[in-house]
Design a protein around this motif. Structure first.
Motif, PDB file in Angstrom:
ATOM      1  N   PRO A 228     -37.906 -18.175  69.389  1.00  0.00           N
ATOM      2  CA  PRO A 228     -38.034 -16.540  70.331  1.00  0.00           C
ATOM      3  C   PRO A 228     -38.128 -16.807  71.743  1.00  0.00           C
ATOM      4  O   PRO A 228     -37.171 -17.370  72.348  1.00  0.00           O
ATOM      5  CB  PRO A 228     -40.145 -17.406  70.547  1.00  0.00           C
ATOM      6  N   SER A 229     -37.808 -15.817  72.071  1.00  0.00           N
ATOM      7  CA  SER A 229     -37.574 -14.787  74.031  1.00  0.00           C
ATOM      8  C   SER A 229     -38.020 -15.978  74.565  1.00  0.00           C
ATOM      9  O   SER A 229     -39.115 -16.102  74.654  1.00  0.00           O
ATOM     10  CB  SER A 229     -37.658 -13.345  74.030  1.00  0.00           C
ATOM     11  N   PRO A 230     -37.661 -16.288  75.982  1.00  0.00           N
ATOM     12  CA  PRO A 230     -38.467 -16.374  77.052  1.00  0.00           C
ATOM     13  C   PRO A 230     -39.579 -15.009  77.656  1.00  0.00           C
ATOM     14  O   PRO A 230     -39.664 -14.079  77.136  1.00  0.00           O
ATOM     15  CB  PRO A 230     -37.262 -16.272  78.293  1.00  0.00           C
ATOM     16  N   GLN A 231     -40.366 -16.170  77.744  1.00  0.00           N
ATOM     17  CA  GLN A 231     -41.695 -14.947  77.955  1.00  0.00           C
ATOM     18  C   GLN A 231     -41.467 -14.200  79.006  1.00  0.00           C
ATOM     19  O   GLN A 231     -42.273 -12.850  78.607  1.00  0.00           O
ATOM     20  CB  GLN A 231     -42.411 -15.700  79.501  1.00  0.00           C
ATOM     21  N   TRP A 232     -40.439 -13.933  80.083  1.00  0.00           N
ATOM     22  CA  TRP A 232     -40.625 -12.960  80.721  1.00  0.00           C
ATOM     23  C   TRP A 232     -39.677 -11.625  80.516  1.00  0.00           C
ATOM     24  O   TRP A 232     -40.123 -10.239  80.116  1.00  0.00           O
ATOM     25  CB  TRP A 232     -39.549 -12.999  81.602  1.00  0.00           C
ATOM     26  N   PRO A 244     -42.121  -8.246  70.669  1.00  0.00           N
ATOM     27  CA  PRO A 244     -40.751  -9.263  69.976  1.00  0.00           C
ATOM     28  C   PRO A 244     -40.364  -9.765  68.917  1.00  0.00           C
ATOM     29  O   PRO A 244     -41.384 -10.137  68.135  1.00  0.00           O
ATOM     30  CB  PRO A 244     -40.907 -10.228  70.929  1.00  0.00           C
ATOM     31  N   ILE A 245     -39.322 -10.317  67.910  1.00  0.00           N
ATOM     32  CA  ILE A 245     -38.793 -10.954  67.301  1.00  0.00           C
ATOM     33  C   ILE A 245     -38.581 -12.014  67.201  1.00  0.00           C
ATOM     34  O   ILE A 245     -38.655 -13.415  67.032  1.00  0.00           O
ATOM     35  CB  ILE A 245     -38.247  -9.636  66.374  1.00  0.00           C
ATOM     36  N   ASN A 246     -37.131 -12.255  67.922  1.00  0.00           N
ATOM     37  CA  ASN A 246     -36.624 -13.938  67.821  1.00  0.00           C
ATOM     38  C   ASN A 246     -35.498 -12.973  69.152  1.00  0.00           C
ATOM     39  O   ASN A 246     -35.471 -11.980  69.521  1.00  0.00           O
ATOM     40  CB  ASN A 246     -35.601 -14.191  66.848  1.00  0.00           C
ATOM     41  N   ALA A 247     -35.019 -14.285  69.978  1.00  0.00           N
ATOM     42  CA  ALA A 247     -34.029 -13.851  70.864  1.00  0.00           C
ATOM     43  C   ALA A 247     -32.812 -13.163  70.754  1.00  0.00           C
ATOM     44  O   ALA A 247     -32.693 -12.566  71.495  1.00  0.00           O
ATOM     45  CB  ALA A 247     -33.376 -15.417  71.213  1.00  0.00           C
ATOM     46  N   LEU A 248     -32.339 -13.204  69.718  1.00  0.00           N
ATOM     47  CA  LEU A 248     -31.193 -12.258  69.163  1.00  0.00           C
ATOM     48  C   LEU A 248     -31.283 -11.181  69.153  1.00  0.00           C
ATOM     49  O   LEU A 248     -30.709 -10.080  70.058  1.00  0.00           O
ATOM     50  CB  LEU A 248     -30.478 -13.262  68.079  1.00  0.00           C
ATOM     51  N   VAL A 249     -32.501 -11.031  68.592  1.00  0.00           N
ATOM     52  CA  VAL A 249     -33.176  -9.359  67.768  1.00  0.00           C
ATOM     53  C   VAL A 249     -33.271  -8.781  69.634  1.00  0.00           C
ATOM     54  O   VAL A 249     -32.760  -7.522  70.009  1.00  0.00           O
ATOM     55  CB  VAL A 249     -33.902  -8.706  67.144  1.00  0.00           C
ATOM     56  N   ASP A 250     -34.102  -9.552  70.853  1.00  0.00           N
ATOM     57  CA  ASP A 250     -35.085  -9.198  71.288  1.00  0.00           C
ATOM     58  C   ASP A 250     -33.403  -8.807  72.699  1.00  0.00           C
ATOM     59  O   ASP A 250     -33.687  -7.996  73.211  1.00  0.00           O
ATOM     60  CB  ASP A 250     -35.515 -10.287  71.667  1.00  0.00           C
ATOM     61  N   VAL A 251     -32.271 -10.138  72.614  1.00  0.00           N
ATOM     62  CA  VAL A 251     -31.380  -9.120  73.380  1.00  0.00           C
ATOM     63  C   VAL A 251     -30.887  -7.611  73.208  1.00  0.00           C
ATOM     64  O   VAL A 251     -30.081  -7.490  74.626  1.00  0.00           O
ATOM     65  CB  VAL A 251     -30.425 -10.348  73.596  1.00  0.00           C
ATOM     66  N   THR A 252     -30.517  -7.438  72.335  1.00  0.00           N
ATOM     67  CA  THR A 252     -30.149  -6.342  71.641  1.00  0.00           C
ATOM     68  C   THR A 252     -31.016  -5.420  72.244  1.00  0.00           C
ATOM     69  O   THR A 252     -30.686  -3.954  72.609  1.00  0.00           O
ATOM     70  CB  THR A 252     -29.882  -6.147  70.178  1.00  0.00           C
ATOM     71  N   ASN A 253     -32.880  -5.669  72.398  1.00  0.00           N
ATOM     72  CA  ASN A 253     -32.981  -4.204  72.545  1.00  0.00           C
ATOM     73  C   ASN A 253     -33.443  -4.217  74.356  1.00  0.00           C
ATOM     74  O   ASN A 253     -33.554  -3.581  75.101  1.00  0.00           O
ATOM     75  CB  ASN A 253     -34.191  -4.121  72.245  1.00  0.00           C
ATOM     76  N   LEU A 254     -32.881  -5.676  74.621  1.00  0.00           N
ATOM     77  CA  LEU A 254     -33.174  -5.488  76.522  1.00  0.00           C
ATOM     78  C   LEU A 254     -31.677  -4.482  76.476  1.00  0.00           C
ATOM     79  O   LEU A 254     -32.381  -3.960  77.646  1.00  0.00           O
ATOM     80  CB  LEU A 254     -32.613  -7.476  76.704  1.00  0.00           C
ATOM     81  N   PHE A 255     -30.870  -4.924  75.526  1.00  0.00           N
ATOM     82  CA  PHE A 255     -29.558  -3.546  76.581  1.00  0.00           C
ATOM     83  C   PHE A 255     -30.042  -2.311  76.210  1.00  0.00           C
ATOM     84  O   PHE A 255     -29.445  -1.456  76.790  1.00  0.00           O
ATOM     85  CB  PHE A 255     -28.511  -4.416  76.029  1.00  0.00           C
TER      86      PHE A 255
END
Length: 822
Positions: A228-232, A244-255
């Motif tokens: 899981p991604s961090p709460q922020w 939110p899906i998982n940290a790796l996928v969430d990072v792509t959505n962050l960018f």
């Protein structure tokens, strides 16, 4: 696009309140569509502690709780959450509170024999996400009794509307850049991480077809722990409507949202082979996508493929097979540039709407892929650990560099507003434009890589025979003019679009009268008259089924369509009444049997030019509308006659010279129809009741009448010099006559004979009664007419009046054989 204020603060240092922020966005051309204060719906919820949690005596899956909310008393709560336990600190709602996630207002109740005075809430019930597996579990130091909204410091979310040309505004950083340029805050620079490569890249890029991709860079990260991604990060994604899906996928959505730079991550272990190819899809190739749908691709779709086949629809959506999950230990990050037009066409073709497609089809920052790759690598390593590989690259950075020139005088000429030259240059530089050359009259700037809408190349549809040098010069001139207008807009909007004065366009000459010919005037007049009579104007197809055309007197082979849009629309229609009849039948089938329809359109009788007729038609079905003066009644032939006569009169036809005959076409009732004629050969209009057999075939349940006016048959009214209205000085006088005539003699013959008997005095003749019945000879009817005599030189004597009446009776007797009734 949505973004929370906390995400904006990560890119912009500012102190302005939400109202000022929204006002500034709107002033600089970024329309604010909505502001959501996430704390407002949660204002009544408080932090509470479970004093005791025991099993409900009458339900296995329920717990009976005693809850402290910090007001000095205990509340009984019945709760079904599996994580409800003694000592848990969560969020409670009291009676009267509205629960956003369920849409209910809480009240005191009794559940399976146990009183429930409050409610412990889950994240979904509070409208903060999809998690409803249990009630919210807060840290032990959460203050009991404090409002949860105050404790959680929930974000305010702003939603903006972005125009299609502003792809740079589909990112939080782009919005921050515009706000900083407008003077609201300071833009925080993007980090430039230094990534040390620890091993060769396990995957390499290969551009098999440049149509699929122009430039791509990638890097692997091994040893990652995906979870899981961090709460922020989860909070930011939930705020913009993402799950939110998982940290790796969430990072792509962050960018994707943060920088407007869509990325994709592959699980290296799931990729077949060591090469990822950018190519066009092969015929029949399919892609099982991340949205759990399978798409059959075409040769016009660009894909990212491994040895096994397509793994992603490039720039639109990734494939399910190579996606990252909790078992991923090595990922490969892709950062590429795709053709915006191809992205848009592929997305439309397969009806795929994603955040990546939305940004790629508007154009991305063309210099950002390597830097975005480094930033994403650093973020993944920070959240998931691991070490980075060397970069794999294919293609090359496009030649995006270009410049544009602004003449300062154009700020007033195009925008109607004078701006100081230093201010104009400062505004452009604040947006990222670099000054290349400046003098007192103009400034030339370098356009930043993220502004694809400024000085974009223009393709001109030139004459093939035009000299290439002249064509290039014309194209360059158009591009320069377009670019200067873009710069004027940028300067003015940063000063506030509300400050730009409204300037009317110059009118160097008088507006010419509308260029409408006689035929167009007839059509416009007919349409307005029929609308005024309560008919609803229609625009229908000019073709019907062949069988229908035959029923309305058409169906010629020469008017049959070789390539109809539908099998039941294969014949040019002989009259618009056919189309109106189908419209009326469709309304009747849906419960609207009472209709009054009209259409001014074409009827087709032959392939010759004169065989295309301009017609104004009506069709009335069912009953007339009831009003205060008359009840509803079934429509009748005289309603259609009135429609046709109203159009003819409005077109200037002298109705005194018009006759009515009973030879209407076969689609009318033979005894309840007629034809307006001017002379023996000119047919002006048909009217009457639709033939009963045809009405049944069409599916019209009740009475139906129609009228057809032939607009081209109406003669142009004679142009006469305007003269004062003829207002006789003497009073008109009227005489009524009852005449016995054979029943088969048309009344119109009698009226025409009366009008022509003494044209100098007879100004009008009308039929006001028809009687057939007792005390009349067999085969005879009585017609009562009223004659209006209008003297112009002097008052008539009784003898003169009687002489005129006798002359009228004699003319009628001669023309029709009628005799005066005693």
């Amino acid at each position: 696009m949505k973004f929370p204020l906390s995400w904006l603060r990560a890119h912009l240092d500012f102190d302005a309140d939400t109202a000022t922020l929204c006002e500034t966005l709107t002033r600089i051309g970024i329309e604010v569509e909505g502001v959501e204060d996430r704390a407002a719906p949660l204002a009544s919820f408080v932090i509470a502690r479970v004093i005791e949690a025991r099993q409900h005596p009458n339900a296995d899956r329920l717990r009976a709780l005693r809850v402290d909310i910090g007001d000095g008393r205990e509340y009984a709560v019945v709760c079904g959450a599996p994580n409800a336990r003694t000592g848990l600190i969560g969020v409670a709602a009291l009676p009267g509170a509205f629960i956003p996630g369920t849409g209910i207002t809480l009240k005191v109740g009794e559940i399976r024999g146990e009183k429930s005075e409050a409610m412990m809430l889950s994240a979904r019930e509070m409208g903060l996400g999809d998690d409803h597996s249990g009630i919210i579990d807060l840290p032990e130091d959460a203050p009991i009794g404090r409002p949860y909204a105050e404790y959680a410091k929930l974000d305010t979310i702003i939603e903006i509307k972005v125009t299609p040309n502003r792809g740079d505004a589909l990112s939080v950083h782009g919005i921050a850049r515009d706000l900083a340029a407008a003077g609201l805050g300071r833009l925080k620079p993007l980090p430039t991480p230094s990534i040390t490569a620890r091993y060769p890249s396990p995957l390499t890029w290969h551009i098999e077809d440049p149509r699929a991709c122009n430039w791509v860079v990638g890097r692997a990260v091994r040893g990652v722990k995906n979870g899981p991604s961090p709460q922020w990060l989860q909070d930011w994604l939930v705020a913009v409507g993402l799950r939110p899906i998982n940290a790796l996928v969430d990072v792509t959505n962050l960018f994707t949202y943060g920088l407007g730079r869509p990325l994709h991550v592959f699980d290296v272990a799931k990729v077949k082979g060591r090469t990822l190819s950018m190519r066009m899809a092969r015929p029949g190739e399919t892609l099982a996508a991340l949205n759990n749908k399978t798409y059959t691709l075409t040769e016009e779709d660009g894909v990212i493929a491994d040895e096994a086949g397509a793994e992603a629809l490039g720039g639109i959506i990734g494939g399910e097979h190579s996606g990252c999950d909790e078992n991923t230990t090595e990922c490969f990050i892709e950062s590429a540039l795709f053709d915006p037009v191809r992205i848009a066409l592929s997305g439309r073709r397969h009806a795929v709407f994603t955040d990546a497609r939305q940004r790629f089809e508007r154009g991305l920052d063309q210099a950002l892929p390597p830097r975005a790759l480094d930033m994403a690598t650093a973020t993944i390593m920070e959240l998931c650990g691991g070490e980075a590989s060397e970069i794999s690259e294919a293609g090359q950075e496009p030649n995006w560099r270009r410049h544009a020139t602004l003449r300062f005088e154009r700020l007033m000429g195009l925008g109607g507003m004078a701006v100081a030259t230093d201010d104009a240059v400062a505004r452009l530089e604040a947006l990222g434009f670099a000054t290349l050359q400046r003098d007192t009259a103009s400034v030339t700037v370098a356009v930043p890589s993220w502004r694809n809408d400024i000085a974009a190349p223009i393709t001109l549809d030139m004459d093939p025979g035009l000299d290439p040098t002249r064509a290039a010069a014309a194209r360059e001139g158009c591009e320069a003019t377009e670019a200067e207008a873009d710069l004027v807009e940028e300067v003015l909007r940063l000063g506030g679009l509300d400050a730009v004065p409204a300037v009317s366009l110059p009118v160097p000459f008088a507006v010419p009268p509308p260029a409408v010919d006689a035929k167009q005037r007839r059509a416009i007049t007919a349409r307005r008259i029929l609308a005024a009579r309560g008919c609803q104007d229609n625009v229908t197809y000019g073709f019907v089924a062949q069988a229908t055309a035959e029923q309305f007197g058409g169906g010629e082979a020469a008017l049959r369509l070789e390539n109809p849009i539908a099998s039941d629309l294969n014949q040019m229609r002989p009259t618009p009444v056919a189309s109106l009849a189908f419209a009326a039948a469709a309304n009747a089938a849906r419960g609207f049997a009472d209709v009054a329809l009209s259409e001014v359109g074409g009827g087709y009788r032959s392939t010759a030019p004169e065989g295309q007729l301009a017609m104004a038609c009506t069709l009335r079905a069912g009953s007339t509308p009831a009003n205060w003066a008359a009840p509803a009644r079934p429509v009748e032939a005289l309603d259609a006659k009135a429609d046709a006569q109203a159009v003819l009169e409005a077109l200037g036809v002298p109705m005194a010279g018009v006759t009515i005959t009973t030879d209407a076409p076969g689609h009318y009732h033979p005894g309840r129809s007629g034809t307006f004629r001017q002379g023996p050969k000119t047919v002006l209009a048909y009217f009457g009741e639709i033939h009963p057999q045809l009405r049944d075939t069409l599916g019209l349940p009740g009475a139906a009448v129609a009228a057809e006016v032939f607009l081209d048959a109406v003669p142009e009214p004679k142009r006469r010099k305007k003269s004062p209205p003829d207002l006789p000085a003497f009073q008109p006088l009227r005489r009524d006559l009852a005449l016995l005539v054979d029943a088969d003699v048309p009344a119109d013959n009698l009226l025409r004979a009366a009008r022509g008997a003494e044209r100098a005095l007879v100004s009008d003749v009308v039929l006001f009664d028809r009687y057939a019945g007792e005390r009349l000879p067999e085969g005879k009817v009585s017609l009562a007419i009223q004659i209006t005599l209008q003297p112009r030189e002097r008052t008539l004597t009784d003898a003169e009046i009687e002489a005129v009446v006798a002359k009228v009776v004699a003319a009628i007797t001669k023309a029709t054989g009628a005799t005066l009734r005693g």
